[in-house]
Design a protein around this motif. Structure first.
Motif, PDB file in Angstrom:
ATOM      1  N   GLU A  91       0.346   1.559  -9.812  1.00  0.00           N
ATOM      2  CA  GLU A  91      -1.046   1.358 -10.187  1.00  0.00           C
ATOM      3  C   GLU A  91      -1.212   0.074 -10.998  1.00  0.00           C
ATOM      4  O   GLU A  91      -2.149  -0.704 -10.777  1.00  0.00           O
ATOM      5  CB  GLU A  91      -1.522   2.566 -11.008  1.00  0.00           C
ATOM      6  N   ARG A 133      -1.077  -2.973  -8.857  1.00  0.00           N
ATOM      7  CA  ARG A 133      -2.267  -3.199  -8.027  1.00  0.00           C
ATOM      8  C   ARG A 133      -3.461  -3.694  -8.850  1.00  0.00           C
ATOM      9  O   ARG A 133      -4.456  -4.157  -8.290  1.00  0.00           O
ATOM     10  CB  ARG A 133      -2.658  -1.897  -7.319  1.00  0.00           C
ATOM     11  N   ALA A 160       4.465   5.991 -10.145  1.00  0.00           N
ATOM     12  CA  ALA A 160       3.034   5.955  -9.820  1.00  0.00           C
ATOM     13  C   ALA A 160       2.289   5.031 -10.769  1.00  0.00           C
ATOM     14  O   ALA A 160       1.414   4.250 -10.357  1.00  0.00           O
ATOM     15  CB  ALA A 160       2.449   7.364  -9.876  1.00  0.00           C
ATOM     16  N   GLY A 201       0.790  -1.221   0.000  1.00  0.00           N
ATOM     17  CA  GLY A 201       0.000   0.000   0.000  1.00  0.00           C
ATOM     18  C   GLY A 201       0.821   1.270   0.000  1.00  0.00           C
ATOM     19  O   GLY A 201       0.315   2.351   0.335  1.00  0.00           O
ATOM     20  N   GLN A 203       8.587  10.156 -10.520  1.00  0.00           N
ATOM     21  CA  GLN A 203       7.424   9.835  -9.707  1.00  0.00           C
ATOM     22  C   GLN A 203       6.214   9.464 -10.566  1.00  0.00           C
ATOM     23  O   GLN A 203       5.410   8.604 -10.179  1.00  0.00           O
ATOM     24  CB  GLN A 203       7.102  11.001  -8.780  1.00  0.00           C
ATOM     25  N   ASP A 205       2.562   4.634  -1.034  1.00  0.00           N
ATOM     26  CA  ASP A 205       2.288   5.666  -2.026  1.00  0.00           C
ATOM     27  C   ASP A 205       3.567   5.970  -2.795  1.00  0.00           C
ATOM     28  O   ASP A 205       4.635   5.409  -2.520  1.00  0.00           O
ATOM     29  CB  ASP A 205       1.711   6.917  -1.367  1.00  0.00           C
ATOM     30  N   VAL A 206       3.483   6.887  -3.744  1.00  0.00           N
ATOM     31  CA  VAL A 206       4.616   7.124  -4.630  1.00  0.00           C
ATOM     32  C   VAL A 206       5.798   7.734  -3.884  1.00  0.00           C
ATOM     33  O   VAL A 206       6.961   7.421  -4.179  1.00  0.00           O
ATOM     34  CB  VAL A 206       4.195   7.986  -5.836  1.00  0.00           C
ATOM     35  N   ASP A 207       5.541   8.590  -2.883  1.00  0.00           N
ATOM     36  CA  ASP A 207       6.642   9.186  -2.127  1.00  0.00           C
ATOM     37  C   ASP A 207       7.392   8.122  -1.331  1.00  0.00           C
ATOM     38  O   ASP A 207       8.630   8.115  -1.294  1.00  0.00           O
ATOM     39  CB  ASP A 207       6.122  10.275  -1.190  1.00  0.00           C
ATOM     40  N   ARG A 208       6.622   7.240  -0.690  1.00  0.00           N
ATOM     41  CA  ARG A 208       7.250   6.161   0.069  1.00  0.00           C
ATOM     42  C   ARG A 208       8.030   5.238  -0.853  1.00  0.00           C
ATOM     43  O   ARG A 208       9.167   4.843  -0.547  1.00  0.00           O
ATOM     44  CB  ARG A 208       6.164   5.376   0.825  1.00  0.00           C
TER      45      ARG A 208
END
Length: 371
Positions: free
Chosen positions: A367, A370, A363, A70, A359, A72-75
């Motif tokens: 996506e 997932r 991203a 789960g 990024q 996000d893109v920053d993580r």
């Protein structure tokens, strides 16, 4: 061992590779460059990571894992980039130990969008340092006006810093002042100064690109002289080394040196030649002098290995020539301060664009994983 690269090393120039990717790490390419090409350090930047992520299938498995968690893109960006830097640091650890921490360094940059935000730069520098968790990591902070106090605060916390995007002499003096102020505070904070290292990444080829463009637009007067072109980058860097020698001397520096402080070495960056008409080794062989680093893309390193001629100190004997050339450019209508301001702004913008592209790519990969 290549004898031309060995001659460069013997002249006191540390060879750092200006590139990093998981492919270089996993194929043994970086280890081979360390073993055979005298590479003793690695630099990365947003453009380098963007290219690595865009072209590298070796990141796919980790992207799927991060997507499942789960992230996000920053993580995901933080985890992937710091993993590569950590592995490179571990590979470079023997060099780090053999050189008493001078080399064996791997650099990772704070997010370029923070270039004008002192507080957030300091916070991210500390986070990157902690996340990588290796003693030979260097945190790259841009040499912008907001970056100067961030350099001081980061060094004061005992963190080694690579100051990037330096183009101008006054800018460089502010960077050196920021480093030394940081060392003074670090001493007050109880840090061992011998453990803190720094390099100042002074960009070379982009200076020629911008000044040559302005000269080529000149229709009359001394600016039309083709002999003025392609020499500003080296002249500017030579004057930077003169400023380095002047700054790291005298009572203030000697007091810090007595406590174990290390000089902030000049690092020649942007050493790949942009104009194919120029000698493809010029930003290496014309800037040979001890106590410097030259960070090269592999293409430039290969050119030096093939035909680069190391001819001793090519900096100190040319201070007067360098000053004369910069004066001639001024007389030809080149506004040095404006050139530097443009280059700093463009440098930040290019890294921001690369970071955004990185990024965006990541991203989309998260996506897709997932889906």
């Amino acid at each position: 061992m290549n004898h031309r690269l060995k001659a460069l090393t013997d002249a006191g120039v540390s060879i750092w590779l200006d590139d990093l990717s998981r492919e270089r790490l996993e194929t043994g390419n970086l280890a081979d460059l360390v073993a055979n090409n005298h590479v003793v350090g690695v630099t990365s930047n947003p453009s380098i990571f963007q290219a690595a992520l865009a072209d590298g299938e070796r990141y796919d498995a980790q992207v799927r894992e991060l997507a499942a968690e789960g992230a996000d893109v920053d993580r995901a960006t933080l985890v992937i980039t710091t993993d590569d830097v950590r592995e490179a640091c571990q590979l470079m650890r023997p060099v780090f130990e053999a050189t008493d921490g001078v080399d064996g360094r791997v650099s990772i940059e704070v997010s370029p969008g923070l270039a004008h935000d002192t507080e957030q730069t300091v916070a991210e520098a500390a986070e990157l340092h902690k996340t990588v968790g290796e003693p030979n990591v260097m945190i790259k902070i841009p040499g912008t006006e907001a970056g100067w106090p961030a350099i001081t605060e980061t060094v004061a916390a005992g963190i080694s810093v690579n100051v990037t995007l330096i183009f101008g002499l006054e800018q460089y003096r502010n960077v050196m002042e920021a480093y030394v102020s940081g060392l003074e505070q670090a001493a007050d904070n109880g840090h061992q100064l011998a453990d803190i290292h720094s390099v100042a990444s002074f960009f070379v080829s982009r200076v020629d690109t911008e000044i040559d463009k302005r000269l080529e637009a000149t229709t009359d007067g001394p600016g039309t002289d083709p002999a003025l072109r392609g020499k500003a980058g080296v002249a500017n860097a030579r004057l930077a080394f003169q400023a380095f020698e002047e700054f790291f001397s005298g009572e203030r520096w000697e007091a810090l040196e007595a406590k174990g402080a290390r000089k902030q070495r000049p690092l020649w960056a942007s050493t790949g030649v942009k104009n194919p008409d120029y000698d493809d080794t010029m930003y290496v062989v014309d800037l040979v002098v001890e106590d410097t680093v030259n960070t090269m893309p592999e293409k430039t390193m290969d050119a030096v290995a093939d035909h680069g001629e190391v001819r001793g100190d090519r900096v100190r004997p040319f201070y007067d020539d360098a000053a004369a050339h910069m004066q001639a450019l001024a007389e030809a209508g080149i506004d040095y301060d404006d050139v530097i301001a443009v280059l700093i702004e463009e440098g930040v913008d290019k890294f921001v664009v690369a970071w955004d592209e990185l990024q965006t790519t990541l991203a989309a990969s998260l996506e897709a994983a997932r889906a």
